[in-house]
Design a protein around this motif. Structure first.
Motif, PDB file in Angstrom:
ATOM      1  N   ARG A   1      -0.547   7.196  -6.223  1.00  0.00           N
ATOM      2  CA  ARG A   1      -1.773   7.993  -6.148  1.00  0.00           C
ATOM      3  C   ARG A   1      -1.491   9.405  -5.638  1.00  0.00           C
ATOM      4  NH1 ARG A   1      -6.832   5.940  -7.202  1.00  0.00           N
ATOM      5  NH2 ARG A   1      -7.234   8.185  -7.103  1.00  0.00           N
TER       6      ARG A   1
ATOM      7  N   LEU B   1       7.544  -0.920 -12.286  1.00  0.00           N
ATOM      8  CA  LEU B   1       6.849   0.217 -11.688  1.00  0.00           C
ATOM      9  C   LEU B   1       7.703   1.474 -11.745  1.00  0.00           C
ATOM     10  CD1 LEU B   1       5.130  -1.437  -8.581  1.00  0.00           C
ATOM     11  CD2 LEU B   1       4.124  -0.869 -10.798  1.00  0.00           C
TER      12      LEU B   1
ATOM     13  N   TYR C   1       0.822  -1.207   0.000  1.00  0.00           N
ATOM     14  CA  TYR C   1       0.000   0.000   0.000  1.00  0.00           C
ATOM     15  C   TYR C   1       0.859   1.261   0.000  1.00  0.00           C
ATOM     16  CZ  TYR C   1      -4.497  -2.331   0.467  1.00  0.00           C
ATOM     17  OH  TYR C   1      -5.620  -3.077   0.220  1.00  0.00           O
TER      18      TYR C   1
ATOM     19  N   ARG D   1       3.584   1.707  -1.758  1.00  0.00           N
ATOM     20  CA  ARG D   1       3.913   1.986  -3.157  1.00  0.00           C
ATOM     21  C   ARG D   1       2.690   2.499  -3.915  1.00  0.00           C
ATOM     22  NH1 ARG D   1       7.654  -2.225  -2.205  1.00  0.00           N
ATOM     23  NH2 ARG D   1       6.110  -3.860  -2.537  1.00  0.00           N
ATOM     24  N   LEU D   2       1.555   1.858  -3.700  1.00  0.00           N
ATOM     25  CA  LEU D   2       0.336   2.315  -4.363  1.00  0.00           C
ATOM     26  C   LEU D   2       0.003   3.754  -3.969  1.00  0.00           C
ATOM     27  CD1 LEU D   2      -1.996  -0.816  -4.032  1.00  0.00           C
ATOM     28  CD2 LEU D   2      -1.009   0.103  -6.134  1.00  0.00           C
TER      29      LEU D   2
END
Length: 220
Positions: free
Chosen positions: A97, A127, A90, A92-93
């Motif tokens: 965002r 990524l 989360y 990295r996500l």
């Protein structure tokens, strides 16, 4: 007679077992305790990680809802908080965002966050390349063609997952700059790329038509 020998054999085995227990019994008990403790500790750790992941997921969903509602500042702050103290996935996500939310108000700030992701060796290579591509997309209207080429060069290697997207962006930037030869080369490489998505190939083919028609001449 056979029964006597069997009884003797059983007595010998019993004596050996007792002797072994006297010599190693305490060690066996200690090993058993360690095994039980390790199993219990592992299960506790799994439970803790599951709870953390569940809590992180809830926070992430809340931030997304804020973004959808147009609360860009609050969404950005929440994603930034998740990126600092959540589970690795989360984190990295949330950083991706966070960059997207920043870009809504300042493309340059969003690009800086994407650049930080691209430079972070703890992030998976695919990524990192995605972050590099998104940073270039945010700067496409303000950066020079040479800067975009420098930014996107690492993505142009054979087999790169984002290579076709990078060529499309370079082609559009070249077309905007009036470099029709460079634009045609970029779009042609997309059309002939076996791994390029069909929709991207279709766009590149249409853009090739524009390139072949040449610069639009002003009306006399």
């Amino acid at each position: 007679m056979a029964d006597i020998f069997r009884e003797i054999d059983e007595d010998v085995r019993r004596d050996k077992a007792l002797e072994f227990w006297k010599n190693h019994g305490s060690k066996l008990i200690a090993v058993a305790f360690v095994a039980v403790a390790a199993t219990g500790g592992w299960r506790a750790y799994q439970s803790y990680e599951a709870q953390r992941a569940e809590a992180a997921g809830a926070r992430f969903e809340t931030a997304i809802e804020k973004s959808r509602a147009g609360d860009t500042d609050e969404a950005e702050q929440e994603f930034a908080a998740i990126a600092k103290d959540s589970t690795a996935g989360y984190q990295r996500l949330a950083r991706f965002r966070q960059a997207a939310e920043q870009a809504k108000q300042s493309p340059a700030d969003g690009a800086k966050t994407y650049d930080a992701l691209a430079a972070d060796t703890s992030v998976a290579p695919i990524l990192r390349d995605l972050a590099r591509l998104r940073a270039a997309m945010l700067l496409a209207d303000t950066a020079s063609l040479d800067e975009l080429r420098t930014r996107l060069q690492p993505l142009l290697a054979a087999g790169n997952a984002w290579g076709a997207n990078a060529r499309e962006l370079l082609g559009l930037a070249s077309l905007k700059a009036g470099d029709y030869d460079a634009a045609g080369k970029a779009f042609d490489e997309i059309v002939t790329d076996r791994n390029a998505p069909p929709s991207l190939k279709q766009r590149a083919d249409l853009l090739l038509g524009i390139v072949r028609s040449g610069p639009i001449k002003p009306a006399s």
